[in-house]
Design an enzyme around this catalytic site. Structure first.
Site, PDB file in Angstrom:
ATOM      1  N   LYS A 136       0.938  -1.074  -0.117  1.00  0.00           N
ATOM      2  CA  LYS A 136       0.225  -0.051  -0.167  1.00  0.00           C
ATOM      3  C   LYS A 136       0.880   1.146  -0.006  1.00  0.00           C
ATOM      4  CE  LYS A 136      -4.526   0.833   0.248  1.00  0.00           C
ATOM      5  NZ  LYS A 136      -5.454   0.268  -0.411  1.00  0.00           N
ATOM      6  N   ASP A 176      -6.944   4.236  -4.454  1.00  0.00           N
ATOM      7  CA  ASP A 176      -7.737   4.133  -3.271  1.00  0.00           C
ATOM      8  C   ASP A 176      -8.319   5.370  -3.120  1.00  0.00           C
ATOM      9  OD1 ASP A 176      -7.967   2.050  -0.984  1.00  0.00           O
ATOM     10  OD2 ASP A 176      -7.552   3.958  -0.172  1.00  0.00           O
TER      11      ASP A 176
HETATM   12  P1  NDP Z   1     -13.041   7.589  -3.031  1.00  0.00           P
HETATM   13  O1  NDP Z   1     -11.915   8.812  -2.883  1.00  0.00           O
HETATM   14  O2  NDP Z   1     -13.485   7.324  -4.509  1.00  0.00           O
HETATM   15  O3  NDP Z   1     -14.039   8.182  -2.046  1.00  0.00           O
HETATM   16  C1  NDP Z   1     -13.992   8.452  -0.860  1.00  0.00           C
HETATM   17  C2  NDP Z   1     -15.269   8.451  -0.111  1.00  0.00           C
HETATM   18  O4  NDP Z   1     -15.279   8.417   1.339  1.00  0.00           O
HETATM   19  C3  NDP Z   1     -15.800  10.093  -0.158  1.00  0.00           C
HETATM   20  O5  NDP Z   1     -17.105  10.222  -0.529  1.00  0.00           O
HETATM   21  C4  NDP Z   1     -15.044  10.759   0.819  1.00  0.00           C
HETATM   22  O6  NDP Z   1     -15.519  12.063   1.360  1.00  0.00           O
HETATM   23  C5  NDP Z   1     -15.422   9.708   2.011  1.00  0.00           C
HETATM   24  N1  NDP Z   1     -14.247   9.754   2.923  1.00  0.00           N
HETATM   25  C6  NDP Z   1     -12.809   9.748   2.733  1.00  0.00           C
HETATM   26  N2  NDP Z   1     -12.206   9.876   3.986  1.00  0.00           N
HETATM   27  C7  NDP Z   1     -13.185  10.178   4.750  1.00  0.00           C
HETATM   28  C8  NDP Z   1     -13.166  10.592   6.383  1.00  0.00           C
HETATM   29  N3  NDP Z   1     -12.021  10.698   6.622  1.00  0.00           N
HETATM   30  N4  NDP Z   1     -14.362  10.888   6.837  1.00  0.00           N
HETATM   31  C9  NDP Z   1     -15.458  10.954   6.194  1.00  0.00           C
HETATM   32  N5  NDP Z   1     -15.535  10.628   4.837  1.00  0.00           N
HETATM   33  C10 NDP Z   1     -14.648  10.332   4.074  1.00  0.00           C
HETATM   34  O7  NDP Z   1     -12.650   6.221  -2.452  1.00  0.00           O
HETATM   35  P2  NDP Z   1     -12.921   4.557  -2.475  1.00  0.00           P
HETATM   36  O8  NDP Z   1     -14.427   4.618  -3.024  1.00  0.00           O
HETATM   37  O9  NDP Z   1     -12.197   4.301  -3.753  1.00  0.00           O
HETATM   38  O10 NDP Z   1     -12.602   4.298  -1.236  1.00  0.00           O
HETATM   39  C11 NDP Z   1     -13.595   4.141  -0.301  1.00  0.00           C
HETATM   40  C12 NDP Z   1     -12.954   3.096   0.743  1.00  0.00           C
HETATM   41  O11 NDP Z   1     -12.961   1.798  -0.028  1.00  0.00           O
HETATM   42  C13 NDP Z   1     -11.664   3.049   1.417  1.00  0.00           C
HETATM   43  O12 NDP Z   1     -11.450   2.807   2.659  1.00  0.00           O
HETATM   44  C14 NDP Z   1     -10.827   2.306   0.516  1.00  0.00           C
HETATM   45  O13 NDP Z   1      -9.572   1.827   1.029  1.00  0.00           O
HETATM   46  C15 NDP Z   1     -11.489   1.032   0.380  1.00  0.00           C
HETATM   47  N6  NDP Z   1     -11.593   0.343  -0.877  1.00  0.00           N
HETATM   48  C16 NDP Z   1     -11.344   0.651  -2.316  1.00  0.00           C
HETATM   49  C17 NDP Z   1     -11.053   0.158  -3.264  1.00  0.00           C
HETATM   50  C18 NDP Z   1     -10.891   0.605  -4.798  1.00  0.00           C
HETATM   51  O14 NDP Z   1     -11.001  -0.067  -5.918  1.00  0.00           O
HETATM   52  N7  NDP Z   1     -11.119   1.803  -4.931  1.00  0.00           N
HETATM   53  C19 NDP Z   1     -11.017  -1.396  -3.154  1.00  0.00           C
HETATM   54  C20 NDP Z   1     -11.089  -1.911  -1.804  1.00  0.00           C
HETATM   55  C21 NDP Z   1     -11.324  -0.791  -0.734  1.00  0.00           C
HETATM   56  P3  NDP Z   1     -14.957  13.424   0.849  1.00  0.00           P
HETATM   57  O15 NDP Z   1     -15.282  13.334  -0.824  1.00  0.00           O
HETATM   58  O16 NDP Z   1     -15.709  14.366   1.692  1.00  0.00           O
HETATM   59  O17 NDP Z   1     -13.520  13.283   1.064  1.00  0.00           O
HETATM   60  O1  2IT Z   2      -7.963  -1.634  -0.828  1.00  0.00           O
HETATM   61  C1  2IT Z   2      -7.882  -2.095  -1.860  1.00  0.00           C
HETATM   62  O2  2IT Z   2      -7.999  -3.548  -2.043  1.00  0.00           O
HETATM   63  C2  2IT Z   2      -7.626  -1.096  -3.013  1.00  0.00           C
HETATM   64  N1  2IT Z   2      -7.421  -0.098  -2.742  1.00  0.00           N
HETATM   65  C3  2IT Z   2      -7.353  -1.746  -4.620  1.00  0.00           C
HETATM   66  C4  2IT Z   2      -5.919  -2.356  -4.765  1.00  0.00           C
HETATM   67  C5  2IT Z   2      -5.681  -2.646  -5.938  1.00  0.00           C
HETATM   68  O3  2IT Z   2      -4.498  -2.984  -6.237  1.00  0.00           O
HETATM   69  O4  2IT Z   2      -6.506  -2.547  -7.035  1.00  0.00           O
END
Ligand code: NDP
Ligand code: 2IT
Length: 456
Positions: A136, A176
């Site tokens: 990461k 992420d």
């Molecule tokens: P994005 O950046 O697309 O979206 C993040 C969302 O979460 C936004 O709505 C943001 O709000 C909100 N957010 C982030 N930090 C905070 C905080 N501290 N307090 C409140 N709201 C918060 O990220 P993803 O959708 O990609 O990721 C979301 C989660 O999923 C994370 O935990 C990530 O690690 C996990 N994840 C993502 C994967 C992926 O493929 N993208 C794969 C597996 C897990 P704001 O716009 O106000 O910041």
């Molecule tokens: O938390 C996660 O699994 C991710 N942000 C996706 C990682 C990846 O390599 O696609």
């Protein structure tokens, strides 16, 4: 004391001693220590009668990243001022494949957060069945309010250091929080320029330059497929269920969309400013509007309430709303014990962690205690990295699969992960213990590979 109780208390004593050591070696890193505890509390009872894992210090080795890289990221803002951020790549575990995991750009990023994410990623990637190790990275950079050119300069500077540490057979980052298609494009372009190589060094790429179909949707869709499997396993169905979702980014919007496809009603979404509630359930048109708001216009979720009559905006997180299922999809530690109690009181049946470690330890314990079906992140959200693994395969073979093929592969992968959790998570109780199941199923493959390599 019976023999069984005596051995249980011995296991607890070993676990406590182990966690004391982890806390001592990682001062000021609460998120990392929390994630190690969550895994170790399942693994200690499992390995109690398997001495090879103790003798070979597998858990001690697993809790130590193979490499932590930290570097300066200088960049110039639109006013011509030089700004400095800190970047990291945590190369956690390469026992079963090249390091693989996302990059996060958010002001809250620090070594503890990235170590927890890299540690979790190791077990998650193992669960996918694909040959990927855990890693990461990211930066304490705040993309909010920055122009496209500022984002580009930051991404180029970040890659100007990162490129020397990664490669398609070494370490393959992805997106992420705060890192989506735009950022991956800027970073891939810079890598290609520096190395003069067009290779699959990042996943989540644009479809024009080696990206995989279905990768954008994979995490959110996969999470809802997993939740459907959990319900089916317990003789229930997703159809007609009301679903509370937090976040409004990549994961949240695609989770909401898949709920719609499967006949469930997504009631809420949120961002760091508050949450929106639609008691009729969001429509596809509303979800598309929210995707555009967050990805293109880069606005605030509160704007949805100004635009749609049946959507209201509220401060805080959505866990006070009554719903059958909760799918936290924003960030770590976004459900505490009090919020868990509120969800339980309102009759929640399933909690599926689509974000990484969104539930505090006390919340997880409350859900398990109350017989709420609990799906842990490393299983529920593994579809994202799973399709990243398929992107790597397509890049190596220089081919591109179509949407239908990839959707079937994702759906099958989520079913296989679900079934591995059931295999290792049957505790004889009313419900499958998915937390235990995911931890053990993820652990075994990595541990056995480490044993095969000798004392490394
Ligand atoms: P994005 O950046 O697309 O979206 C993040 C969302 O979460 C936004 O709505 C943001 O709000 C909100 N957010 C982030 N930090 C905070 C905080 N501290 N307090 C409140 N709201 C918060 O990220 P993803 O959708 O990609 O990721 C979301 C989660 O999923 C994370 O935990 C990530 O690690 C996990 N994840 C993502 C994967 C992926 O493929 N993208 C794969 C597996 C897990 P704001 O716009 O106000 O910041
Ligand atoms: O938390 C996660 O699994 C991710 N942000 C996706 C990682 C990846 O390599 O696609």
């Amino acid at each position: 004391m019976s023999k069984l109780h005596a051995s249980e208390s011995k296991t607890q004593e070993y676990l406590d001693r182990y966690m004391e050591g982890v806390a001592k070696r990682n001062p000021g890193q609460p998120e990392f220590v929390q994630s190690v505890y969550e895994v170790a509390s399942s693994i200690f009872p499992y390995i109690a009668d398997k001495p090879k894992y103790h003798k070979l210090q597998i858990l001690e080795r697993m809790a130590e990243p193979e490499r932590v890289i930290s570097f300066r990221v200088p960049w110039t803002d639109d006013a011509g001022r030089i700004r400095t951020n800190r970047g990291w790549r945590i190369q956690f575990n390469s026992a079963i494949g090249p390091y693989k995991g996302g990059l996060r750009f958010h002001p809250s990023v620090n070594e503890s957060v990235l170590k927890f994410l890299g540690f979790e990623q190791t077990f998650k990637n193992s669960l996918t069945g694909l040959p990927m190790g855990g890693g990461k990275g990211g930066a304490n950079f705040n993309p909010k309010g920055k122009s496209d050119l500022e984002i580009m300069r930051f991404c180029q500077s970040f890659m100007t250091e990162l490129y020397r540490h990664i490669g398609p057979d070494t370490d393959v980052p992805a997106g992420d929080i705060g890192v989506g298609g735009r950022e991956i494009g800027f970073m891939f372009g810079q890598y290609k320029r520096i190395r003069n190589e067009f290779v699959g060094v990042l996943t989540g790429k644009g479809l024009e330059f080696g990206g995989s179909k279905m990768r954008t949707e994979a995490t959110g869709y996969g999470a809802i497929f997993f939740m459907r499997n959990m319900l089916a396993q317990h003789k229930d169905t997703i159809e007609g269920k009301t679903v509370l979702i937090s976040g409004s980014g990549n994961v949240a919007t695609h989770a909401a969309e898949k709920c719609l496809h499967l006949g469930a009603k997504p009631l809420t979404m949120s961002d760091s400013g508050g949450f929106i509630h639609c008691k009729d359930g969001f429509t596809q048109e509303q979800i598309d509007w929210i995707k555009d708001l967050k990805n293109v216009r880069r606005g605030r979720i509160s704007e949805a309430a100004d635009h749609f009559e049946n959507i209201s905006f509220h401060e805080g997180r959505p866990w006070s709303v009554a719903g059958d299922c909760a799918v936290p999809s924003a960030t770590q530690n976004e459900i505490n014990a009090e919020e868990a109690a509120m969800l339980i009181k309102n009759g929640v049946k399933v909690v599926a962690e689509a974000a990484n470690m969104p539930c505090e330890q006390a919340a997880v314990e409350a859900f398990l205690e109350a017989d709420v079906l609990f799906g842990p992140a490393k299983a529920v959200n593994a579809g994202g990295v799973g399709v990243s693994g398929l992107e790597m395969s397509q890049n190596s073979a220089r081919i591109a699969w179509d949407n239908e093929q990839l959707k079937t592969l994702l759906e099958n992968m989520m079913k296989e992960i679900h079934d591995s959790c059931v295999k290792f998570g049957d505790t004889g109780g009313k419900n499958t213990n998915y937390l235990q199941g995911a931890n053990i199923a993820g652990f075994v493959k990595v541990a056995d590979a480490m044993i095969a390599y000798g004392h490394v």
